[in-house]
Motif scaffolding. Structure first.
Motif, mmCIF file in Angstrom:
data_model
loop_
_atom_site.group_PDB
_atom_site.id
_atom_site.type_symbol
_atom_site.label_atom_id
_atom_site.label_comp_id
_atom_site.label_asym_id
_atom_site.label_seq_id
_atom_site.Cartn_x
_atom_site.Cartn_y
_atom_site.Cartn_z
ATOM 1 N N GLU A 208 0.835 -1.205 0.000
ATOM 2 C CA GLU A 208 0.000 0.000 0.000
ATOM 3 C C GLU A 208 0.868 1.253 0.000
ATOM 4 O OE1 GLU A 208 -2.826 0.077 3.184
ATOM 5 O OE2 GLU A 208 -3.396 -2.008 2.875
ATOM 6 N N LEU A 209 1.865 1.261 0.864
ATOM 7 C CA LEU A 209 2.758 2.427 0.923
ATOM 8 C C LEU A 209 3.461 2.619 -0.424
ATOM 9 C CD1 LEU A 209 4.275 4.703 2.391
ATOM 10 C CD2 LEU A 209 5.915 2.984 3.181
ATOM 11 N N THR A 210 3.955 1.516 -0.979
ATOM 12 C CA THR A 210 4.613 1.585 -2.287
ATOM 13 C C THR A 210 3.651 2.142 -3.329
ATOM 14 O OG1 THR A 210 5.963 -0.325 -1.686
ATOM 15 C CG2 THR A 210 5.823 0.212 -4.031
ATOM 16 N N GLY A 211 2.439 1.647 -3.329
ATOM 17 C CA GLY A 211 1.432 2.111 -4.278
ATOM 18 C C GLY A 211 1.148 3.594 -4.137
ATOM 19 N N MET A 212 1.064 4.066 -2.914
ATOM 20 C CA MET A 212 0.786 5.487 -2.703
ATOM 21 C C MET A 212 1.993 6.344 -3.103
ATOM 22 S SD MET A 212 -2.247 5.143 -2.043
ATOM 23 C CE MET A 212 -2.681 6.865 -1.968
ATOM 24 N N LEU A 213 3.210 5.808 -2.890
ATOM 25 C CA LEU A 213 4.410 6.531 -3.339
ATOM 26 C C LEU A 213 4.443 6.591 -4.869
ATOM 27 C CD1 LEU A 213 7.099 5.102 -0.860
ATOM 28 C CD2 LEU A 213 6.009 7.345 -0.763
ATOM 29 N N LEU A 214 3.983 5.526 -5.517
ATOM 30 C CA LEU A 214 3.919 5.510 -6.984
ATOM 31 C C LEU A 214 2.933 6.572 -7.474
ATOM 32 C CD1 LEU A 214 3.842 1.637 -7.541
ATOM 33 C CD2 LEU A 214 5.642 3.195 -8.310
ATOM 34 N N ILE A 215 1.800 6.655 -6.806
ATOM 35 C CA ILE A 215 0.786 7.638 -7.179
ATOM 36 C C ILE A 215 1.324 9.060 -6.968
ATOM 37 C CG2 ILE A 215 -1.452 8.567 -6.431
ATOM 38 C CD1 ILE A 215 -2.317 5.559 -6.095
ATOM 39 N N ALA A 216 2.022 9.253 -5.866
ATOM 40 C CA ALA A 216 2.614 10.577 -5.598
ATOM 41 C C ALA A 216 3.628 10.932 -6.688
ATOM 42 C CB ALA A 216 3.271 10.595 -4.217
ATOM 43 N N ALA A 217 4.450 9.944 -7.082
ATOM 44 C CA ALA A 217 5.465 10.197 -8.118
ATOM 45 C C ALA A 217 4.803 10.506 -9.458
ATOM 46 C CB ALA A 217 6.389 8.979 -8.246
ATOM 47 N N TYR A 218 3.713 9.806 -9.752
ATOM 48 C CA TYR A 218 2.976 10.022 -10.998
ATOM 49 C C TYR A 218 2.460 11.457 -11.068
ATOM 50 C CZ TYR A 218 -1.171 9.836 -14.045
ATOM 51 O OH TYR A 218 -2.127 10.102 -14.990
ATOM 52 N N HIS A 219 1.823 11.895 -9.994
ATOM 53 C CA HIS A 219 1.287 13.265 -9.991
ATOM 54 C C HIS A 219 2.416 14.301 -10.031
ATOM 55 C CE1 HIS A 219 -2.902 12.268 -9.628
ATOM 56 N NE2 HIS A 219 -2.739 11.584 -8.502
ATOM 57 N N ALA B 197 5.342 14.029 -11.335
ATOM 58 C CA ALA B 197 5.935 14.100 -12.668
ATOM 59 C C ALA B 197 5.072 14.937 -13.610
ATOM 60 C CB ALA B 197 6.107 12.689 -13.235
ATOM 61 N N ARG B 198 3.805 15.050 -13.295
ATOM 62 C CA ARG B 198 2.904 15.860 -14.113
ATOM 63 C C ARG B 198 2.768 17.273 -13.572
ATOM 64 N NH1 ARG B 198 -1.188 12.677 -16.704
ATOM 65 N NH2 ARG B 198 -2.767 14.128 -15.928
ATOM 66 N N GLY B 199 3.569 17.588 -12.552
ATOM 67 C CA GLY B 199 3.520 18.928 -11.959
ATOM 68 C C GLY B 199 2.274 19.152 -11.121
ATOM 69 N N ASP B 200 1.665 18.053 -10.723
ATOM 70 C CA ASP B 200 0.414 18.111 -9.973
ATOM 71 C C ASP B 200 0.718 17.947 -8.483
ATOM 72 O OD1 ASP B 200 -2.286 18.074 -9.448
ATOM 73 O OD2 ASP B 200 -2.727 16.697 -11.099
ATOM 74 N N THR B 201 0.106 18.752 -7.645
ATOM 75 C CA THR B 201 0.437 18.696 -6.212
ATOM 76 C C THR B 201 -0.781 18.355 -5.365
ATOM 77 O OG1 THR B 201 0.044 21.075 -6.052
ATOM 78 C CG2 THR B 201 2.330 20.353 -6.382
ATOM 79 N N ARG B 202 -1.463 17.316 -5.722
ATOM 80 C CA ARG B 202 -2.651 16.908 -4.971
ATOM 81 C C ARG B 202 -2.257 16.385 -3.590
ATOM 82 N NH1 ARG B 202 -6.962 15.129 -9.012
ATOM 83 N NH2 ARG B 202 -6.303 16.165 -10.911
ATOM 84 N N ARG B 203 -3.106 16.665 -2.604
ATOM 85 C CA ARG B 203 -2.710 16.389 -1.221
ATOM 86 C C ARG B 203 -3.599 15.395 -0.472
ATOM 87 N NH1 ARG B 203 1.590 16.726 0.146
ATOM 88 N NH2 ARG B 203 0.962 16.944 2.334
#
Lengths: 444, 485
Positions: B145-156, B158-164
């Motif tokens: 789960e943590l890995t998955g959430m880190l992947l999602i954070a990296a994805y956003h 990389a797109r310059g998106d700062t969702r919180r």
């Protein structure tokens, strides 16, 4: 083979009781467009076929090299009784001991594990295990940040470079600032560099002992330095070395973490591992993971139960000390049995053998023209030598002679392409050490 | 009461000896100054090998386990652990393999078998879940789960998106919010509707441009298929929000539906649940994570690659990767067992397993539905959620009491008091490997206890009586904090 015991007749009776005509009807809630016809996977193989396939694959791995590889994972001896006991189904097919009346076996074994880790580290409380030494270190960093309410962590150059990267991954999104001090192979931790990095924003100083390059340090003055700045001292340690070295708790360490693989776990291509985690009393309620405590039952009998669960994710959710749920309980059981078999004298003897083997190997290798010993500090079972040629090339040459000579450091330390990290354990015979030396002599 | 191993210690006793050092190795004083050494050896027990064997054998006999008892612990999928998997994991070529070997020049050639296990496992998991690529490194479900959430954070990122923020149903496992918080996210809870699905209106109201991801469990922790999962996915995706799949309950769906087809972007599996690897008294497990194409560049280093000539290698050159999350290649020994399990069951067997897991849960549902409240009484998936609310109200008998009563009847209790949104919850997950006879015996026992709750509720106070210890004083454990001997 799906291990489904149902006969067609039983299946029919059950479907009738449920009031549906077929198994398909049980999946009516899945919208038709999303239903899968079949998995594009071969049908099941027999037990014999699966075994033969994996037996063949296992022979495509070379496990019988004279292994001088270490770097946090060591080829130590595993007593036969460890495998025998952990293969009891009552242990390995149970789960987290939520119901203490039917899990005293697991609970008491974990309580013994926690006790042994406290005795090894000289700290007050240990948890029931984390995943591995690297994530345990990352968890320690999070624990320290939470306990001190500070956001900077200083990690010294002697810490395993893989662990440093894991800590980086964890801290990056957690809003923590990581200050990484440069590595100096073979030197003691640089006190001046550390002093310069300390300020009132620092939650913790992270060290490793013996460090990644095998050097041993006394952490007493580092602890004093960290504490004077209001920071905690976290030390990643090697449990076999604790058979001989001063205990982290006695040197002022606040959180000790480590990889427990050396305590009865096979090399197993790197996992499962065993994350060790122990703290001072003041940090107990900040600790991640399961903890077992002693109590009594209603008849007054001593017994054991999971305790302090208000720290954990199933109660505290996003405010928990960690997200960890499943840990490495069976590996902790291995370590407990292993340490019981070694005992007080055995662990010390093992540690002394490692030191003497490393001493002999160093003496022997230092005689080879062109090889230089890099450690200026005393070493435990691992050390760095400098070769007169590229270490990767040398290691590749020795692999062909059945020797895994060590880990070339250039991979993680640019400019150190001639440095080789060599590890000894009680399993490396003098003949193997001599063979390593001869092979190097011939190669150089 | 079994003494602690320390209490069996006798000064001077030994269990194990080491090979003798040669003269040359023994030569001279110990090359380690005394100032670095402890004065005394660590205070470990001094016992014989037979002491150790008897002690831990006796301890083991105080456990309930899948091997000894029906163990319907909801959300944990306590299915039979095939011995074939243990046998292959013990092969020297796997158990004795040093993880640094493939990182040496020429070393990958000496570990082709192990690398093939990892690569092929990833391929099988891709097909099982409908994803594009897997990392096998996460060492447990929560780590996945943590890995998955880190992947999602990296994805956003990389797109310059700062969702919180991350949306999580109120029925979710505690690991979901805890994992998202560790990845730096704020948590927003979403309600559940009367049918046990995510409340669609509440979901729409809470989804904002700041929502990085939605974490869903499907089937849900209520044991129900999330019927409007595709609609949730479409709404989330239109908002630029990714959908995370908690694979704790995948056992219900194998071969029937795939997270990728349902619209999920990131998936973790609990192989110690779904793929039959042992739970080990709490672990180790493994929590491989699969992703859609767009998230492949962010997977942790290394990944295993296969070249055209059929050789396998480790790829560390991953500039967009979230970094390292494990020391080597994850819990290889656990993945190896899961690989053997997948080959042994095959596509047909995996589907058969899911079918019968669901059949067994529904059979228990209909056998128990008269005696107990079922908060969401519809066709369930792999587990059935009961409530002891009725019994609690009338006779004061709680889920905990039923749990202890079941112990005396020879069954491991179900999961109790989870999910948190159901009063006096009892979550029963029988798994596919249990027979109708076992299910009938369990249902009979629970029905007997339900009658007892009406006729003689006082009888529960002393349960369990058949075990080595009776009910434990948990408050005392937390207050006295005796955590070591």
């Amino acid at each position: 083979m799906s291990f489904v015991p149902h006969t067609p007749r039983e299946r029919g009776e059950m479907l009738a009781a449920i009031g549906v005509a077929s198994l398909d009807d049980l999946f009516a809630d899945i919208p038709p467009a999303l239903r899968l016809e079949r998995l594009e996977m071969p049908d099941g193989l027999s037990e014999q076929e699966v075994y033969d396939h994996l037996h063949r694959l296992s022979h495509r791995n070379t496990h019988d090299l004279a292994c001088f590889l270490g770097g946090g994972f060591y080829d130590h001896t595993i007593p036969a009784a460890v495998d025998s006991l952990v293969s009891r189904g009552e242990f390995f097919t149970a789960y987290t001991p939520y119901q203490p009346e039917v899990a005293q076996g697991t609970l008491q074994a974990i309580f013994e594990f926690q006790s042994m880790i406290c005795r090894l580290t000289g700290l007050d409380a240990a948890n029931a295990s984390l995943y591995d030494g690297g994530t345990a270190l990352a968890e320690a960093v999070m624990t320290a940040a939470s306990a001190t309410r500070r956001d900077t962590v200083v990690i010294t150059g002697g810490v395993n470079p893989v662990y440093r990267r894991i800590v980086r991954t964890y801290t990056r999104n957690a809003g923590l600032r990581l200050v990484e001090l440069p590595a100096a192979i073979g030197e003691a931790t640089d006190r001046q560099a550390l002093a310069a990095a300390l300020n009132d924003g620092v939650a913790a100083v992270v060290v490793q002992n013996p460090d990644f390059f095998g050097s041993i340090d006394d952490l007493g003055d580092i602890a004093a330095q960290a504490h004077a700045a209001g920071a905690l001292l976290i030390a990643s340690v090697y449990p076999v070395a604790l058979g001989l070295l001063k205990r982290p708790g006695d040197m002022g360490v606040d959180i000790a973490t480590g990889e427990g693989q050396s305590l009865g776990l096979p090399l197993g291509f790197g996992g499962p591992c065993l994350g060790l985690f122990a703290v001072r009393q003041a940090l107990v309620r900040k600790m991640p993971g399961r903890i077992v405590g002693e109590t009594v039952d209603r008849r007054g009998n001593r017994c054991y139960v999971l305790t302090l669960q208000a720290r954990e994710q199933h109660i505290r959710r996003e405010k928990a000390t960690s997200n960890i749920c499943s840990n490495t309980a069976l590996c902790a059981l291995r370590a407990t049995i292993h340490l019981a078999l070694l005992g007080k004298a055995g662990l010390r003897e093992q540690a002394e053998i490692c030191v003497r083997k490393a001493g002999y190997a160093r003496r022997r290798l230092a005689q080879i023209p062109g090889i230089r010993l890099r450690n200026r500090q005393p070493v435990f079972n691992e050390f760095v030598i400098e070769l007169p040629l590229d270490a990767e090339e040398a290691v590749a040459g020795l692999l062909e002679r059945g020797i895994a000579a060590g880990f070339p450091l250039g991979r993680y330390y640019p400019g150190e392409e001639r440095a080789l990290l060599v590890a000894l354990t009680e399993k490396r015979t003098r003949a193997e050490i001599d063979a390593l030396a001869r092979a190097l002599e011939e190669l150089l | 009461m079994i003494p602690l191993i320390f209490e069996r210690s006798v000064s001077g006793r030994r269990a194990l000896t080491f090979p003798r050092l040669t003269e040359a190795e023994r030569e001279g004083p110990l090359p380690l100054p005394a100032e670095y050494c402890a004065d005394e050896a660590p205070d470990l027990p001094e016992v014989s090998e037979l002491d150790v064997i008897r002690h831990y054998t006796r301890l083991s006999q105080q456990n309930y386990s899948v091997d000894t008892h029906f163990y319907p612990l909801g959300s944990c999928t306590m299915k039979y652990n095939p011995r074939l998997c243990e046998k292959v994991a013990a092969l020297d070529g796997f158990a004795g393999l040093h993880p640094l070997l493939p990182q040496l020049r020429g070393g990958a050639a000496l570990t082709q078998g192990a690398l093939e296990v990892l690569w092929h496992s990833g391929e099988l998991l891709n097909e099982l879940t409908g994803m594009a690529g897997f990392t096998l490194q996460p060492m447990a479900g929560a780590h996945g789960e943590l890995t998955g959430m880190l992947l999602i954070a990296a994805y956003h990122r990389a797109r310059g998106d700062t969702r919180r923020t991350v949306l999580i149903p109120d029925s979710a496992h505690g690991t979901n919010p805890a994992s998202a918080a560790m990845a730096g996210y704020s948590i927003v809870a979403v309600g559940t509707d009367a049918d046990g699905n995510v409340d669609l209106d509440d979901f729409k109201a809470r989804l904002t441009p700041d929502t990085a991801a939605v974490m869903l469990t499907c089937p849900s922790t209520l044991g129900l298929f999330e019927t409007h999962v595709r609609e949730l996915a479409d709404i989330a995706h239109a908002n630029g929000t990714l959908l995370y799949y908690d694979g704790a309950n995948l056992n219900a769906m194998m071969g029937r539906a795939r997270p990728g087809d349902l619209g999920f972007d990131v998936v973790h599996l609990n192989v110690h649940k779904t793929l039959g690897t042992p739970h080990g008294g709490g672990g180790p497990g493994a929590g491989p994570v699969g992703v859609r194409e767009a998230l492949l560049p962010f997977l942790p280093a290394p990944i295993v690659t296969r070249s055209a000539d059929g050789t396998f290698a480790l790829d560390y050159d991953r500039p967009q990767s979230i970094g390292y999350i494990a020391p080597f290649y994850g819990n290889f020994g656990v993945m190896l067992r899961a690989y053997a399990y997948m080959l042994h069951l095959g596509g047909n067997g995996l589907r058969e397993a899911a079918d019968h897991a669901v059949l067994n849960a529904n059979y228990l549902r209909v056998r128990l539905q008269e005696a107990f409240d079922i908060p969401y009484n519809r066709i369930c998936m792999h587990e059935v959620l009961l409530s002891a609310g009725r019994q609690h109200k009338t006779g004061g008998i709680r889920a905990l009491d039923f749990a202890k009563g079941l112990i005396d009847a020879g069954f491991h209790p179900p999961t109790i008091y989870f999910p948190l949104i159901v009063h006096e919850a009892m979550m029963i997950e029988p798994t596919e490997t249990e027979s109708k006879a076992t299910l009938d015996a369990f249902a009979d026992a629970l029905l007997r206890l339900a009658r007892l709750a009406e006729t003689d509720p006082g009888a529960f106070a002393t349960m369990p009586e058949s075990t080595h210890i009776s009910r434990v004083d948990e408050t005392r454990a937390a207050r006295s904090m005796v955590l070591k001997a």
